[in-house]
Design a protein around this motif. Structure first.
Motif, PDB file in Angstrom:
ATOM      1  N   VAL A 153       0.837  -1.207   0.000  1.00  0.00           N
ATOM      2  CA  VAL A 153       0.000   0.000   0.000  1.00  0.00           C
ATOM      3  C   VAL A 153       0.864   1.245   0.000  1.00  0.00           C
ATOM      4  CG1 VAL A 153      -2.013  -1.054   1.088  1.00  0.00           C
ATOM      5  CG2 VAL A 153      -0.198  -0.160   2.508  1.00  0.00           C
ATOM      6  N   ALA A 154       0.369   2.266  -0.684  1.00  0.00           N
ATOM      7  CA  ALA A 154       1.074   3.551  -0.750  1.00  0.00           C
ATOM      8  C   ALA A 154       0.124   4.659  -0.324  1.00  0.00           C
ATOM      9  CB  ALA A 154       1.586   3.815  -2.164  1.00  0.00           C
ATOM     10  N   PHE A 155       0.633   5.592   0.471  1.00  0.00           N
ATOM     11  CA  PHE A 155      -0.149   6.720   0.968  1.00  0.00           C
ATOM     12  C   PHE A 155       0.520   8.029   0.564  1.00  0.00           C
ATOM     13  CE2 PHE A 155      -0.774   3.248   3.969  1.00  0.00           C
ATOM     14  CZ  PHE A 155      -2.138   3.249   4.200  1.00  0.00           C
ATOM     15  N   SER A 156      -0.281   8.988   0.122  1.00  0.00           N
ATOM     16  CA  SER A 156       0.218  10.360   0.075  1.00  0.00           C
ATOM     17  C   SER A 156       0.240  10.869   1.507  1.00  0.00           C
ATOM     18  CB  SER A 156      -0.682  11.233  -0.800  1.00  0.00           C
ATOM     19  OG  SER A 156      -1.991  11.295  -0.250  1.00  0.00           O
ATOM     20  N   ALA A 157       1.238  11.657   1.867  1.00  0.00           N
ATOM     21  CA  ALA A 157       1.421  12.034   3.276  1.00  0.00           C
ATOM     22  C   ALA A 157       1.557  13.548   3.434  1.00  0.00           C
ATOM     23  CB  ALA A 157       2.646  11.335   3.851  1.00  0.00           C
ATOM     24  N   GLN A 168       1.591  20.481   5.326  1.00  0.00           N
ATOM     25  CA  GLN A 168       2.633  20.535   4.311  1.00  0.00           C
ATOM     26  C   GLN A 168       2.819  19.147   3.694  1.00  0.00           C
ATOM     27  OE1 GLN A 168       4.080  23.457   3.497  1.00  0.00           O
ATOM     28  NE2 GLN A 168       2.856  24.470   5.102  1.00  0.00           N
ATOM     29  N   LEU A 169       3.021  19.130   2.380  1.00  0.00           N
ATOM     30  CA  LEU A 169       3.222  17.865   1.682  1.00  0.00           C
ATOM     31  C   LEU A 169       4.501  17.185   2.167  1.00  0.00           C
ATOM     32  CD1 LEU A 169       2.015  16.096  -0.598  1.00  0.00           C
ATOM     33  CD2 LEU A 169       3.582  17.263  -2.180  1.00  0.00           C
ATOM     34  N   ALA A 170       4.419  15.851   2.383  1.00  0.00           N
ATOM     35  CA  ALA A 170       5.558  15.042   2.808  1.00  0.00           C
ATOM     36  C   ALA A 170       5.751  13.900   1.814  1.00  0.00           C
ATOM     37  CB  ALA A 170       5.327  14.492   4.218  1.00  0.00           C
ATOM     38  N   PRO A 171       6.919  13.248   1.822  1.00  0.00           N
ATOM     39  CA  PRO A 171       7.115  12.107   0.917  1.00  0.00           C
ATOM     40  C   PRO A 171       6.078  11.019   1.171  1.00  0.00           C
ATOM     41  CG  PRO A 171       9.215  12.813   1.854  1.00  0.00           C
ATOM     42  CD  PRO A 171       8.146  13.551   2.597  1.00  0.00           C
ATOM     43  N   ARG A 172       5.785  10.265   0.145  1.00  0.00           N
ATOM     44  CA  ARG A 172       4.798   9.207   0.284  1.00  0.00           C
ATOM     45  C   ARG A 172       5.301   8.127   1.248  1.00  0.00           C
ATOM     46  NH1 ARG A 172       4.606   4.625  -4.510  1.00  0.00           N
ATOM     47  NH2 ARG A 172       6.761   3.914  -4.291  1.00  0.00           N
ATOM     48  N   LEU A 173       4.366   7.392   1.824  1.00  0.00           N
ATOM     49  CA  LEU A 173       4.694   6.247   2.682  1.00  0.00           C
ATOM     50  C   LEU A 173       4.327   4.974   1.936  1.00  0.00           C
ATOM     51  CD1 LEU A 173       5.516   5.023   5.433  1.00  0.00           C
ATOM     52  CD2 LEU A 173       3.120   5.240   6.131  1.00  0.00           C
ATOM     53  N   LEU A 174       5.309   4.099   1.725  1.00  0.00           N
ATOM     54  CA  LEU A 174       5.106   2.817   1.057  1.00  0.00           C
ATOM     55  C   LEU A 174       5.263   1.721   2.093  1.00  0.00           C
ATOM     56  CD1 LEU A 174       4.665   1.340  -1.655  1.00  0.00           C
ATOM     57  CD2 LEU A 174       7.159   1.299  -1.919  1.00  0.00           C
ATOM     58  N   LEU A 175       4.280   0.808   2.157  1.00  0.00           N
ATOM     59  CA  LEU A 175       4.227  -0.146   3.269  1.00  0.00           C
ATOM     60  C   LEU A 175       3.863  -1.547   2.779  1.00  0.00           C
ATOM     61  CD1 LEU A 175       3.967  -0.839   6.347  1.00  0.00           C
ATOM     62  CD2 LEU A 175       1.604  -0.031   6.185  1.00  0.00           C
ATOM     63  N   HIS A 176       4.573  -2.533   3.310  1.00  0.00           N
ATOM     64  CA  HIS A 176       4.230  -3.941   3.074  1.00  0.00           C
ATOM     65  C   HIS A 176       4.827  -4.759   4.213  1.00  0.00           C
ATOM     66  CE1 HIS A 176       3.612  -7.812   1.176  1.00  0.00           C
ATOM     67  NE2 HIS A 176       4.897  -8.068   1.174  1.00  0.00           N
TER      68      HIS A 176
END
Length: 528
Positions: A153-157, A168-176
């Motif tokens: 799963v990937a989230f915009s953060a 404020q926009l942050a790097p995306r979070l990629l999770l598995h």
């Protein structure tokens, strides 16, 4: 009745026994948005011989429910029904309706959800399920199982400083995180190699997360995210900091194999060195990675010490051919008693599936009781993670067994950890049949202790209400854990695309290969 569901929490929607059409709908990352006069139709099938006294229809919306009409085969189940939200703006809300069995028709059926004309609020539709009352949770269980398969799963953060009103926009979070139990995390915390930290809670449908972060310089911010993408592993992991571990649990002073852990957590910063989580079943775990290098990959320990026979961990063996009538089947290859496997042809394929991935460093073959001309002469030993893409780890030519029930030992040229092994016999000593008495797999022991390097992660696990136990793991080299592996994964994906496109003529060579590919496609569709 086959489970019926339409899950709009991801794009494209996940469907089972359903075909969906829609009108005046907007597709959002976590739902369908129905405007005034909009509707969806879910076409599903009921078996000819099925008798259903009553059915349950569940409509899941996000937040406060705009008015909706629900119809089954043209008959109204609910009209201008609106359910006030019990939780937050984005929390899922279930509307459960019952329908008498006589409304269901043998064959094709249509469930319709409408947003009435004149409505000034969007109906944010999350999912729809249909199930017989006596097994009302079946569709939801099937939908949850399908969702668990999409475990990458990937989230915009975004982050927000205390006292500020602006995000404020942050790097995306990629999770598995996958321990083989197909359960998604509910809470998660981690520490980066640079000292940064974060902790988040994830919504039940994984549509969002909320938590906090601490930067390297000690600044604390709020931290939130919205689901943007979701894939079935290994999709979405190309180029990511993916760790794969062969794990053990400690009980009463001894260590026991506990399967494989795949761990991917990339927040756009430094590689993680510690991860803790609680999954949906209440199991908690915490792991500390050792010797993380600059790209976030633990160093792979080299096997040392003696050999350990892992033949007993073979959970299944399949042969391209075997003699059922005479009892000379592939399962005999795993037995210590004098027996054999026999197949027609001077070539044959034997597939072995292990209970957990292991690096075979030595294998042994034992000749059968008679007919030396049936002995294998040339073969390849191959390994695979998914049963679709195979890597040759050893090959032999001009091999000869000098006597009956002779066991010969072969070191593996390129050992790596795999869940499946294939012995592909390409020639024998001149017979139209091929046979063996036994196949054995051995792995090199890995010595623990500081002198040889500690486990690549160490930590603990505890089931809900249970006591914590030791948890440790060693890195598994192979596909999707490094550059070469990602290339293999891409090749496997291309092969699957050809298969799904029906290009068996190019993908399979010979009817046997085609049959095996069709079987794999059936298994893929069943589990996807």
């Amino acid at each position: 009745m086959e489970p019926v569901f339409a899950d709009f929490s991801t794009s494209p929607a996940q469907l089972s026994n359903a075909v969906v059409t829609h009108h005046r709908c907007g597709i959002a990352p976590s739902h369908l948005a129905l405007g005034a006069g909009g509707h969806i139709k879910v076409d599903f099938t009921v078996g000819e011989r099925e008798e259903i006294d009553e059915a349950v229809v569940t409509v899941t919306v996000l937040g406060a429910s705009a008015p909706m009409d629900v119809l089954l085969n043209g008959k109204t189940l609910a009209e201008r029904l609106a359910i006030p939200a019990d939780g937050g703006h984005g929390d899922p809300q279930d509307t459960v309706l019952t329908a008498p069995g006589e409304l269901l028709a043998a064959g094709d059926n249509v469930l319709e959800v409408r947003s009435p004309e004149g409505t000034d609020t969007l109906l944010r539709l999350r999912a729809v399920t249909v199930a017989p009352t006596h097994d009302r949770d079946r569709a939801e269980r099937a939908m949850a199982a399908r969702a668990a398969n999409r475990s990458v799963v990937a989230f915009s953060a975004e982050v927000r400083a205390p006292g500020s009103t602006a995000w404020q926009l942050a790097p995306r979070l990629l999770l598995h995180i996958d321990t083989g139990e197909r359960v998604m995390p509910a809470q998660l915390s981690w520490r980066g190699a640079d000292g940064s930290e974060a902790a988040v809670g994830l919504s039940a449908d994984l549509s969002r997360f909320l938590g906090h972060r601490r930067t390297v310089d000690g600044a604390v911010t709020e931290y939130r995210g919205t689901l943007t993408d979701r894939w079935a592993y290994p999709e979405g992991t190309t180029g990511a900091r993916l760790h794969r571990f062969s794990t053990e649990e400690g009980h009463d002073g001894a260590w026991f194999p506990s399967g494989e852990l795949r761990l991917l957590l990339d927040d756009g910063g430094a590689p993680v060195e510690r991860v803790s989580w609680t999954d949906r079943r209440g199991t908690t775990a915490s792991v500390g990675l050792s010797r993380v290098n600059s790209v976030g990959t633990p160093e792979v320990r080299q096997p040392v010490g003696g050999l350990r026979d892992i033949t007993r961990t073979v959970a299944d063996v399949e042969a391209s051919d075997e003699f059922y009538a005479a009892g000379e089947v592939a399962e005999n290859l795993l037995s210590k008693s004098p027996s054999k496997w026999l197949a027609d042809g001077d070539t044959a394929v034997l597939d072995f599936t292990l209970e957990y991935p292991a690096a075979v460093t030595v294998y042994r073959l034992t000749s059968a009781n008679d007919a030396p001309e049936r002995d294998p002469e040339e073969w390849e030993l191959q390994g695979s993670h998914d049963g679709g893409h195979w890597t040759t780890v050893d090959s032999r030519t001009r091999e000869d067994f000098r006597q009956r029930y002779e066991t010969k030992e072969y070191p593996v040229a390129s050992p790596a950890s795999y869940a499946r092994y294939r012995l592909s016999i390409t020639d024998n000593h001149g017979s139209e049949q091929t046979q063996l008495s036994r196949v054995q797999f051995l792995t090199a022991e890995v010595a623990a202790g500081p002198a040889h390097g500690a486990a690549d992660f160490t930590g603990y696990r505890a089931s809900r209400g249970g006591d914590p136990v030791g948890y440790r793991g060693t890195t598994v080299p192979g596909p999707w854990s490094d550059t070469a592996g990602r290339q293999e994964g891409q090749e496997a994906g291309q092969a699957l695309q050809k298969l799904l496109a029906g290009d068996l003529g190019e993908t399979a060579r010979g009817l046997d290969d085609a049959a095996r590919l069709v079987a794999k496609l059936a298994a893929y569709l069943k589990n996807s």
